[in-house]
Write a protein that holds these residues in place. Structure first.
Motif, PDB file in Angstrom:
ATOM      1  N   ASN A  16       0.814  -1.321   0.098  1.00 34.16           N
ATOM      2  CA  ASN A  16      -0.018   0.020   0.035  1.00 34.16           C
ATOM      3  C   ASN A  16       0.904   1.240   0.095  1.00 34.16           C
ATOM      4  O   ASN A  16       0.250   2.555  -0.395  1.00 34.16           O
ATOM      5  CB  ASN A  16      -0.858  -0.009   1.445  1.00 34.16           C
ATOM      6  CG  ASN A  16      -1.812  -1.235   1.155  1.00 34.16           C
ATOM      7  OD1 ASN A  16      -2.320  -1.554  -0.002  1.00 34.16           O
ATOM      8  ND2 ASN A  16      -2.261  -1.978   2.317  1.00 34.16           N
ATOM      9  N   ASP A  17       2.237   1.112   0.508  1.00 32.38           N
ATOM     10  CA  ASP A  17       2.751   2.610   0.636  1.00 32.38           C
ATOM     11  C   ASP A  17       4.287   2.137   0.189  1.00 32.38           C
ATOM     12  O   ASP A  17       5.241   2.594   0.909  1.00 32.38           O
ATOM     13  CB  ASP A  17       2.859   3.206   1.727  1.00 32.38           C
ATOM     14  CG  ASP A  17       2.736   4.722   1.842  1.00 32.38           C
ATOM     15  OD1 ASP A  17       3.124   5.097   0.880  1.00 32.38           O
ATOM     16  OD2 ASP A  17       2.623   5.284   2.815  1.00 32.38           O
ATOM     17  N   ARG A  18       4.487   1.483  -0.741  1.00 29.82           N
ATOM     18  CA  ARG A  18       6.016   1.449  -1.316  1.00 29.82           C
ATOM     19  C   ARG A  18       6.771   2.559  -1.606  1.00 29.82           C
ATOM     20  O   ARG A  18       7.761   2.612  -1.139  1.00 29.82           O
ATOM     21  CB  ARG A  18       5.861   0.724  -2.528  1.00 29.82           C
ATOM     22  CG  ARG A  18       7.310   0.141  -3.276  1.00 29.82           C
ATOM     23  CD  ARG A  18       7.211  -0.339  -4.701  1.00 29.82           C
ATOM     24  NE  ARG A  18       8.318  -0.736  -5.213  1.00 29.82           N
ATOM     25  CZ  ARG A  18       9.361   0.062  -5.771  1.00 29.82           C
ATOM     26  NH1 ARG A  18       8.888   1.327  -6.049  1.00 29.82           N
ATOM     27  NH2 ARG A  18      10.239  -0.448  -6.285  1.00 29.82           N
ATOM     28  N   ALA A  19       5.968   3.680  -1.961  1.00 31.94           N
ATOM     29  CA  ALA A  19       6.747   5.047  -2.113  1.00 31.94           C
ATOM     30  C   ALA A  19       7.231   5.447  -0.866  1.00 31.94           C
ATOM     31  O   ALA A  19       8.414   6.131  -0.713  1.00 31.94           O
ATOM     32  CB  ALA A  19       6.035   5.953  -2.667  1.00 31.94           C
ATOM     33  N   LEU A  20       6.703   5.122   0.521  1.00 35.18           N
ATOM     34  CA  LEU A  20       6.941   5.540   1.622  1.00 35.18           C
ATOM     35  C   LEU A  20       8.348   4.775   2.112  1.00 35.18           C
ATOM     36  O   LEU A  20       9.206   5.530   2.630  1.00 35.18           O
ATOM     37  CB  LEU A  20       5.974   5.358   2.671  1.00 35.18           C
ATOM     38  CG  LEU A  20       6.532   5.523   4.254  1.00 35.18           C
ATOM     39  CD1 LEU A  20       6.872   7.161   4.405  1.00 35.18           C
ATOM     40  CD2 LEU A  20       5.445   5.035   5.179  1.00 35.18           C
ATOM     41  N   LEU A  21       8.478   3.567   1.763  1.00 33.71           N
ATOM     42  CA  LEU A  21       9.796   2.858   2.027  1.00 33.71           C
ATOM     43  C   LEU A  21      10.822   3.175   0.977  1.00 33.71           C
ATOM     44  O   LEU A  21      11.930   3.489   1.579  1.00 33.71           O
ATOM     45  CB  LEU A  21       9.413   1.332   1.685  1.00 33.71           C
ATOM     46  CG  LEU A  21       8.392   0.733   2.526  1.00 33.71           C
ATOM     47  CD1 LEU A  21       8.208  -0.804   2.216  1.00 33.71           C
ATOM     48  CD2 LEU A  21       8.771   0.954   4.050  1.00 33.71           C
ATOM     49  N   VAL A  22      10.651   3.463  -0.184  1.00 32.20           N
ATOM     50  CA  VAL A  22      11.737   4.183  -0.889  1.00 32.20           C
ATOM     51  C   VAL A  22      12.128   5.204  -0.610  1.00 32.20           C
ATOM     52  O   VAL A  22      13.282   5.761  -0.451  1.00 32.20           O
ATOM     53  CB  VAL A  22      11.279   4.104  -2.505  1.00 32.20           C
ATOM     54  CG1 VAL A  22      12.136   4.880  -3.357  1.00 32.20           C
ATOM     55  CG2 VAL A  22      11.000   2.738  -3.283  1.00 32.20           C
ATOM     56  N   GLN A  23      11.406   6.350  -0.099  1.00 34.15           N
ATOM     57  CA  GLN A  23      11.595   7.582   0.281  1.00 34.15           C
ATOM     58  C   GLN A  23      12.517   7.384   1.748  1.00 34.15           C
ATOM     59  O   GLN A  23      13.481   8.379   1.720  1.00 34.15           O
ATOM     60  CB  GLN A  23      10.407   8.277   0.817  1.00 34.15           C
ATOM     61  CG  GLN A  23      10.588   9.884   1.074  1.00 34.15           C
ATOM     62  CD  GLN A  23      11.408  10.565   0.198  1.00 34.15           C
ATOM     63  OE1 GLN A  23      11.225  10.411  -0.928  1.00 34.15           O
ATOM     64  NE2 GLN A  23      12.426  11.582   0.656  1.00 34.15           N
ATOM     65  N   ARG A  24      12.187   6.649   2.409  1.00 31.33           N
ATOM     66  CA  ARG A  24      13.127   6.347   3.721  1.00 31.33           C
ATOM     67  C   ARG A  24      14.357   5.724   3.345  1.00 31.33           C
ATOM     68  O   ARG A  24      15.172   6.313   3.842  1.00 31.33           O
ATOM     69  CB  ARG A  24      12.421   5.349   4.652  1.00 31.33           C
ATOM     70  CG  ARG A  24      11.119   5.776   5.296  1.00 31.33           C
ATOM     71  CD  ARG A  24      10.487   4.649   6.013  1.00 31.33           C
ATOM     72  NE  ARG A  24       9.516   5.189   7.054  1.00 31.33           N
ATOM     73  CZ  ARG A  24       8.416   4.247   7.444  1.00 31.33           C
ATOM     74  NH1 ARG A  24       8.752   2.892   7.688  1.00 31.33           N
ATOM     75  NH2 ARG A  24       7.398   5.070   8.043  1.00 31.33           N
ATOM     76  N   VAL A  25      14.366   5.088   2.280  1.00 33.16           N
ATOM     77  CA  VAL A  25      15.808   4.551   2.108  1.00 33.16           C
ATOM     78  C   VAL A  25      16.650   5.697   1.388  1.00 33.16           C
ATOM     79  O   VAL A  25      17.606   5.993   1.563  1.00 33.16           O
ATOM     80  CB  VAL A  25      15.569   3.550   0.748  1.00 33.16           C
ATOM     81  CG1 VAL A  25      17.049   3.027   0.148  1.00 33.16           C
ATOM     82  CG2 VAL A  25      15.018   2.324   1.222  1.00 33.16           C
ATOM     83  N   ARG A  26      15.902   6.521   0.550  1.00 34.65           N
ATOM     84  CA  ARG A  26      16.591   7.861  -0.080  1.00 34.65           C
ATOM     85  C   ARG A  26      17.189   8.603   1.067  1.00 34.65           C
ATOM     86  O   ARG A  26      18.311   9.137   0.779  1.00 34.65           O
ATOM     87  CB  ARG A  26      15.345   8.483  -0.770  1.00 34.65           C
ATOM     88  CG  ARG A  26      15.218   8.115  -2.136  1.00 34.65           C
ATOM     89  CD  ARG A  26      14.163   9.057  -3.058  1.00 34.65           C
ATOM     90  NE  ARG A  26      13.480   8.371  -4.032  1.00 34.65           N
ATOM     91  CZ  ARG A  26      12.422   8.455  -4.445  1.00 34.65           C
ATOM     92  NH1 ARG A  26      11.352   9.124  -3.805  1.00 34.65           N
ATOM     93  NH2 ARG A  26      12.028   7.755  -5.442  1.00 34.65           N
ATOM     94  N   GLU A  27      16.256   8.938   1.915  1.00 32.03           N
ATOM     95  CA  GLU A  27      17.013   9.840   3.101  1.00 32.03           C
ATOM     96  C   GLU A  27      17.948   9.298   3.803  1.00 32.03           C
ATOM     97  O   GLU A  27      18.998   9.903   4.060  1.00 32.03           O
ATOM     98  CB  GLU A  27      15.702  10.128   4.136  1.00 32.03           C
ATOM     99  CG  GLU A  27      14.636  10.889   3.486  1.00 32.03           C
ATOM    100  CD  GLU A  27      13.388  11.044   4.189  1.00 32.03           C
ATOM    101  OE1 GLU A  27      13.071  10.434   5.224  1.00 32.03           O
ATOM    102  OE2 GLU A  27      12.421  11.791   3.763  1.00 32.03           O
ATOM    103  N   ARG A  28      18.125   7.872   3.948  1.00 31.74           N
ATOM    104  CA  ARG A  28      19.121   7.438   4.830  1.00 31.74           C
ATOM    105  C   ARG A  28      20.345   7.396   3.853  1.00 31.74           C
ATOM    106  O   ARG A  28      21.398   7.760   4.468  1.00 31.74           O
ATOM    107  CB  ARG A  28      18.756   5.940   5.035  1.00 31.74           C
ATOM    108  CG  ARG A  28      20.015   5.034   5.401  1.00 31.74           C
ATOM    109  CD  ARG A  28      19.470   3.794   6.354  1.00 31.74           C
ATOM    110  NE  ARG A  28      20.722   2.976   6.850  1.00 31.74           N
ATOM    111  CZ  ARG A  28      21.100   3.217   7.974  1.00 31.74           C
ATOM    112  NH1 ARG A  28      20.523   3.823   9.043  1.00 31.74           N
ATOM    113  NH2 ARG A  28      22.084   2.438   8.502  1.00 31.74           N
ATOM    114  N   ILE A  29      20.174   7.055   2.679  1.00 31.34           N
ATOM    115  CA  ILE A  29      21.396   7.242   1.641  1.00 31.34           C
ATOM    116  C   ILE A  29      21.886   8.640   1.729  1.00 31.34           C
ATOM    117  O   ILE A  29      23.116   8.799   1.667  1.00 31.34           O
ATOM    118  CB  ILE A  29      20.948   6.805  -0.044  1.00 31.34           C
ATOM    119  CG1 ILE A  29      20.725   5.126   0.305  1.00 31.34           C
ATOM    120  CG2 ILE A  29      22.114   6.734  -0.624  1.00 31.34           C
ATOM    121  CD1 ILE A  29      20.224   4.614  -0.719  1.00 31.34           C
TER     122      ILE A  29
END
Length: 133
Positions: free
Chosen positions: A96-109
């Protein structure tokens, strides 16, 4: 040509398998974490990787929603980190919210790369002065 038609053509012409073709099409040929164009040149294409957003070592599924097109550097920096926080359902977030997970990865990187960028700049400056002085 629609998404499935492009994937089918890439597979039928022996250029990519189903998983890689879907990843390239869905990400529009860009690293989902840093937006590097992985089709711009041979090097970009060569460093393209498929990343499990939720690592398989953390019980992430080996399925489409959990696969992200990534450049090698982003995949190395992310490593085995998972963007799922305590109390969250990985399965539900992927669905339901894959985009949120990708955004969290972006921020961590991005956070991890800040300190690396500073040391890279300093080393580059020193080396360039030595070579071109």
């Amino acid at each position: 040509m629609d998404r499935n038609g492009v994937i089918e053509r890439l597979v039928n012409e022996g250029l990519l398998n189903d998983r890689w073709a879907a990843a390239f099409v869905d990400a529009k040929g860009r690293c989902e974490y840093c937006a590097r164009d992985l089709l711009m040149d041979r090097l970009g294409y060569a460093v393209a990787e498929l990343d499990h957003i939720i690592p398989q070592s953390k019980l992430g599924p080996d399925s489409g929603h959990n696969i992200a097109l990534a450049c090698r550097l982003c995949n190395i920096v992310k490593s085995g980190w998972t963007p799922v926080e305590e109390g969250e359902s990985a399965t539900e977030l992927l669905a339901n919210d894959r985009a949120l997970l990708v955004q969290r990865v972006r921020e961590r990187i991005a956070r991890k790369m800040e300190s690396h960028d500073e040391s890279w700049r300093k080393a580059t400056e020193i080396l360039h002065r030595m070579w071109w002085s």
